[in-house]
Design a protein around this motif. Structure first.
Motif, short mmCIF file in Angstrom:
data_model
loop_
_atom_site.label_atom_id
_atom_site.label_comp_id
_atom_site.label_asym_id
_atom_site.label_seq_id
_atom_site.Cartn_x
_atom_site.Cartn_y
_atom_site.Cartn_z
N ARG A 56 -2.35 -7.12 0.90
CA ARG A 56 -2.89 -6.52 2.11
C ARG A 56 -2.67 -7.54 3.22
O ARG A 56 -2.05 -8.56 3.03
N ASN A 75 2.34 -3.86 6.27
CA ASN A 75 1.61 -3.36 5.12
C ASN A 75 0.81 -2.11 5.41
O ASN A 75 0.31 -1.47 4.50
N ASN A 76 0.66 -1.78 6.67
CA ASN A 76 -0.11 -0.57 6.99
C ASN A 76 0.80 0.58 7.38
O ASN A 76 0.33 1.63 7.78
N PRO A 116 0.82 -1.21 0.00
CA PRO A 116 0.00 0.00 0.00
C PRO A 116 0.86 1.26 0.00
O PRO A 116 0.57 2.20 -0.73
N ASP A 147 -8.32 1.49 2.14
CA ASP A 147 -8.76 0.30 1.42
C ASP A 147 -9.39 -0.70 2.41
O ASP A 147 -8.67 -1.35 3.16
N SER A 162 -13.40 -2.82 -2.23
CA SER A 162 -12.00 -2.54 -2.41
C SER A 162 -11.88 -1.51 -3.52
O SER A 162 -12.46 -1.67 -4.57
#
Lengths: 527, 566
Positions: free
Chosen positions: B34, B371-372, A217, B330, B25
């Protein structure tokens, strides 16, 4: 056929990879044919100026029906415009008294009105309704790209590396790019607030990393930001160059800062006249969500709504005058839209709540002038709201084909459905293929326009080779009702006008035959 | 690499999606990596990577010292500090320190109202900068975005301030109670015409507030499944709710001159209330809210909120908004299932308290998932207030004080130019970054705003002058806070972690070292000598050996795309 297809079909196969790799054409040495093509493309570029009226414009007090006096007064006792003060366009239709500039444009044949534009199952949320209009979707389908974004992507698949388009495809005047310009993977438009500050800020810029971002992301957002950075740098010089080449000349422009729409349109006019090849400009005028105080307590002709309509009218008039004086009037078409109209019945706070169908304006020298459609009925309603006459996507389809020359196939890809077109553009202005210098590469029968029609309509077709041509019209029972063309014709583009005098209303087929080619399409006669 | 290839590397084609849904999404068919982690407690490593992430998302522009402080304790203390109650700030003042928040509406106030409103805006920006390690101002901004009102429409600094104070008082409070209070909030009554919503007799109610209450503030809009039916509510419910809410007026406001001489507040006028029964749709289990007469009519709003808050979708809607505010935009099926649904359940179980939800979210494995990290595009306030806050400056005035209005106002104006005008969001839905699919955060960044962001960070290094105050980042002081600025490799590593939440690549660092800082390959340690000479003897000449290249380096790094991420 759009220009991209034209190039692909017309140039020697060996040149295609080089084109697709995005090298400038001139780097290939002398290529007179390609140079002609590039010149033609820029010479025939047409511009669409989209004016978004944010908040939901009250169509009924904008284009006022003059044939339902008592229904109008009953529904809107506290906000009705006195009918004797309405600016009459024709016996049954008038404009709000403040819209004198647009009345003049109408009288000059530079304004058209499409009545009752909406879609099935209208949505009364500002945000969802705006998305529906900008994406061109069904009310129960969510699209993540805009109608103009899809068109521009079809035509310029290599954007932003397109070798023959050094300029931005679309420009939003302001700081937020319209969702209508969103393509499948990127916005097809850029935002600028003023050409001069844009250049200064960008030219001080730096390019960051050159490595590919990670597949995460964060990498996705990083890539997006880097791309905007590259775009800004690529286009800053082009925009500045165009802005420097032209100045506004009309004396009708209001003073800077008085009319936000006029200030935006001034920039648009300057950039078009300065030679920017940008196809679409988007400008905004907000504030139409007049739940209360839409009109003044003592005089319904003034108030919030009148102020906004006055700005729209003044700005449109000045813009039209400016592009005329700057000599680009013939290639500029304007169009307004709003996410919805408003409830027929006014509320107790001198305002109107969210509604459905509303009129759209087209402005410019190329428009097919007049009022398309009939007045909405103020009594035959659905849940208190006006019924639809035209689907907004039929309007889009008409603009895309009649103004930008989008083919039937591409239209299907952009709007996902067939829509009956309405006449937006004067016949004779026609689609861009007639400006292409070379012969057509394949047979093609175009959709007639206008359609529906009464009493006549124009049918265009292209022949890659000379030969005998017949064009016949049949009714739905299969009976031939007219023989429109029956002769030997040369290769190239042709068009004929079909007169339906004496035929009843209904759907008809027209069929072309030449050499081994044949094709047919439907048209609707509506008397 | 060509511009288009950049994009295609990460984004696939997007065709039509089947149906609208807040859980959709946003981007395309090509799945992005994700995470499947959920709200279970985070148990992984605890270093500045995690603490920077936590603070970047919860306060504006965390400083190096704050990150180190938080890293020295456990996660539970960090979140405890962030969520702790805070004392009320001093009220905003006008020019010359005049107090206006409780002024009566008279000619004097009316003439100065616009000025007070500007002072109010600058004051709030000042609070964001002054705030310590507390989530509060981020939450005030969250509520302002959630119950988005435009001060230019309301035109009364007192009521705008009062709404802002409500958000601050209830920042981590009870959501249902907040909705009750905002429904009767004078600014809201004016902004969405609640004070004009009149029922009974032939009066046609004004639906403005009722619609946004359902669509935006509480249960949220679902896919349109039939004409006038948005899954979670219908047009019938909008009309019925509007009738429930008839009868309110606003006192002490020039909008309702009959009551101008009373204190600012809501007033229920039974004569304007529609006292008939209100029938709701199957979306609300065909609830009937019994019409009540006289003063009892005012309790119908409680019945309405009880009905709305009995729907689990109301908790989910708010949890999605919190998620998009603190984590990422997302929301795919995994996130909906593993994060939104359990958070909503916590919210429901606590009777709609917000603090327990944030406590779990900010300690969760999901929040700290690799991932965040770094995927949040800074809002203009994160950039403006955050950058002003993050770096040591030549002077550090308290921007919430009226004496420093000129400077605070110039930063406020920068935020507005970057499309975040405090107290004046674009419309009632708030800023597009938090709802507009598919752009979301990306809507902050375009060819107009990105160059302006760069112009702003340049100005922080070059110096900003407003009124008699001058403000600039003290680049040398900042470099001195780093552990080993004499070592050019460590200098760049430390700067990189200051400005970017994700690692820079070796190529990028090379570019910074040789092209921007201007060092010579294989002679990098010449920098060490220059820096140490400057430290020992900060003469003009020695300063000029280090400061200009450092200024260029900082300006360059603050213009990197990475600096726009948090």
């Amino acid at each position: 056929m759009n220009r991209r297809e034209f190039i692909r079909r017309s140039v020697p196969v060996t040149a295609i990879p080089f084109l697709l790799n995005g090298f400038p054409i001139r780097a290939y040495g002398r290529a007179p044919f390609l140079e002609t093509l590039v010149a033609a493309a820029s010479a025939t570029d047409r511009v669409l100026v989209l004016v978004q009226l944010g908040g939901g414009n009250d169509g009924i007090n904008t284009v006022i029906p003059l044939n339902q006096d008592s229904a109008y007064m009953n529904a809107r006792p506290n906000i009705a415009i006195p009918l004797n003060e309405v600016l009459t366009l024709r016996d049954d239709v008038g404009l709000h008294p403040v819209m004198t500039g647009m009345k003049d444009l109408y009288d000059q044949g530079k304004l058209s009105i499409v009545q009752g534009v909406s879609y099935p199952n209208p949505n009364l949320s500002h945000f969802r309704a705006t998305d529906i209009w900008l994406t061109g979707s069904e009310s129960n389908v969510t699209l993540s790209s805009g109608w103009l974004g899809r068109h521009l992507e079809e035509e310029f698949p290599e954007y932003p590396d397109d070798p023959v388009m050094p300029d931005p495809l679309a420009i939003q005047i302001g700081a937020v790019v319209s969702f209508g310009l969103q393509g499948s993977a990127q916005s097809m438009g850029i935002a600028i607030q003023s050409p001069d500050t844009f250049y200064q800020l960008v030219s001080a810029g730096s390019s960051g990393g050159t490595d590919t971002a990670p597949q995460s992301p964060a990498g996705r957002e990083l890539t997006y930001i880097r791309n905007v950075s590259i775009q800004s740098q690529a286009y800053a010089g082009q925009v500045k160059g165009a802005a420097d080449k032209a100045a506004n000349v009309s004396t009708l422009w209001p003073a800077q800062g008085q009319n936000p729409l006029a200030d935006q349109l001034k920039i648009v006019s300057r950039l078009i006249a300065g030679g920017l090849k940008t196809r679409v400009f988007v400008v905004n005028l907000g504030g139409f969500d007049n739940h209360s105080s839409q009109v003044d307590t003592t005089d319904t002709k003034i108030g919030l709504h009148a102020t906004l309509l006055g700005r729209l009218s003044t700005a449109m008039m000045a813009f039209q005058d400016d592009v005329r004086l700057l000599g680009v009037e013939h290639r500029v078409l304007g169009m307004t839209f709003s996410e919805f109209g408003r409830r027929v019945q006014s509320n107790a706070s001198l305002g109107t709540d969210h509604g459905t169908a509303a009129p759209i304006f087209f402005f410019g020298q190329p428009v097919f002038p007049g009022v398309i459609g009939s007045n909405p009925s103020l009594t035959d309603l659905t849940n208190g709201n006006l019924k639809m006459q035209y689907d907004f996507r039929a309007v889009y389809a008409s603009v895309l084909q009649q103004w930008f020359g989008v083919s039937d196939n591409d239209l299907q890809a952009i709007l996902y459905k067939d829509f009956l077109q309405i006449p937006i553009i004067q016949s004779g202005v026609a689609v861009n293929v007639e400006d292409d210098p070379a012969l057509p590469s394949e047979y093609r029968l175009y959709a007639n326009y206008p359609n529906p029609f009464n009493p006549s309509t124009t049918i265009a077709y292209e022949l890659p080779r000379q030969g005998n041509v017949s064009l016949r019209v049949y009714d739905m029972m299969g009976r031939e009702v007219a023989l429109v063309v029956d002769e030997h014709q040369s290769a190239g583009r042709h068009q004929v006008t079909f007169h339906a005098d004496g035929l009843p209303s209904g759907t008809y087929l027209y069929r072309i035959q030449s050499n081994s080619f044949s094709d047919r399409k439907k048209m609707v006669l509506l008397k | 690499m060509k511009r288009r290839e950049f994009l295609e590397a990460v984004v696939g084609d997007r065709g039509p999606q089947s149906a609208q849904g807040v859980g959709d999404s946003p981007r395309g068919t090509r799945p992005l990596v994700r995470t499947t982690s959920g709200i279970e407690p985070y148990t992984g490593g605890w270093s500045t990577e995690q603490t920077s992430h936590l603070l970047r998302r919860t306060i504006f522009g965390p400083r190096r010292a704050e990150i180190l402080l938080v890293t020295s304790g456990p996660l539970s203390s960090a979140v405890g500090t962030l969520l702790a109650d805070q004392p009320d700030p001093e009220e905003p003042k006008g020019p010359a320190g005049v107090s206006w928040v409780d002024a009566v509406y008279d000619t004097n106030y009316g003439q100065n109202e616009g000025t007070y409103r500007n002072y109010l805006k600058a004051w709030w920006l000042g609070l964001m900068v002054q705030q310590g390690i507390s989530i509060r101002e981020k939450m005030v901004l969250f509520w302002h975005n959630h119950f988005a009102n435009e001060a230019t429409e309301i035109r009364d600094a007192r009521s705008v301030y009062r709404q802002n104070a409500l958000f601050r008082r209830m920042a981590l409070g009870n959501f249902k109670q907040l909705v009750k209070e905002i429904t009767l909030d004078p600014a809201m009554l004016v902004y969405l015409n609640g004070y004009l919503n009149r029922g009974g007799g032939n009066n046609v109610p004004d639906e403005n507030y009722a619609r946004e209450l359902l669509e935006l503030f509480t249960i949220g809009k679902g896919p349109q499944i039939a004409e006038g039916n948005y899954t979670h509510y219908t047009e019938t419910d909008v009309k019925a709710a509007a009738r429930v809410l008839t009868g309110y007026r606003v006192t002490g406001s020039p909008r309702d001159r009959n009551y101008l001489n009373q204190p600012l507040g809501p007033l229920f006028d039974p004569a304007r209330h529609d006292a008939t029964n209100k029938q709701f749709s199957p979306a609300f289990q065909n609830t009937v809210i019994t019409g009540k007469t006289a003063e009892n009519g005012a309790t119908e709003v409680d019945d309405l909120l009880t009905m709305i808050f009995a729907q689990p979708e109301t908790a989910r809607h708010l949890c999605r908004k919190l998620y998009r505010w603190f984590v990422y935009y997302d929301i795919d099926d995994q996130v909906e299932q593993n994060v939104i649904a359990p958070l909503a359940q916590i919210m429901i179980d606590s009777g709609y308290e917000v603090k327990p939800v944030l406590d779990v979210l900010l300690k969760s494995a999901h929040f700290f998932d690799e991932n965040n990290i770094g995927c949040f595009i800074k809002t203009p306030m994160d950039l403006v207030a955050g950058s002003v806050r993050q770096f040591p400056s030549t002077s550090f005035p308290d921007l919430s004080l009226w004496q420093n209005y000129a400077l605070a106002n110039s930063f406020r104006a920068t935020g507005a130019n970057l499309q975040m005008n405090l107290f004046d969001p674009p419309d009632v839905a708030g800023w597009k970054a938090f709802y507009q699919n598919p752009d979301f955060y990306q809507s902050w960044i375009n060819t107009a705003t990105l160059p302006s962001r760069g112009g702003f960070t340049d100005s922080l290094v070059n110096g900003v002058r407003a009124g008699t105050t001058r403000f600039s980042i003290d680049v040398l002081a900042f470099i001195k806070t780093l552990p080993d600025p004499a070592d050019p490799f460590k200098l760049l590593d430390d700067l990189a972690s200051e400005v970017s939440p994700i690692a820079l690549t070796p190529n990028q660092k090379d570019y910074l070292m040789y092209s921007v800082l201007g060092l010579t390959h294989t002679a990098e340690y010449e920098w060490t000598q220059r820096w140490n000479t400057y430290l020992q003897s900060p003469t003009t000449q020695n300063t000029n050996d280090v400061l200009p290249p450092l200024n260029t380096l900082i300006k360059f790094m603050l213009r990197m795309a990475e600096f726009q991420l948090a």
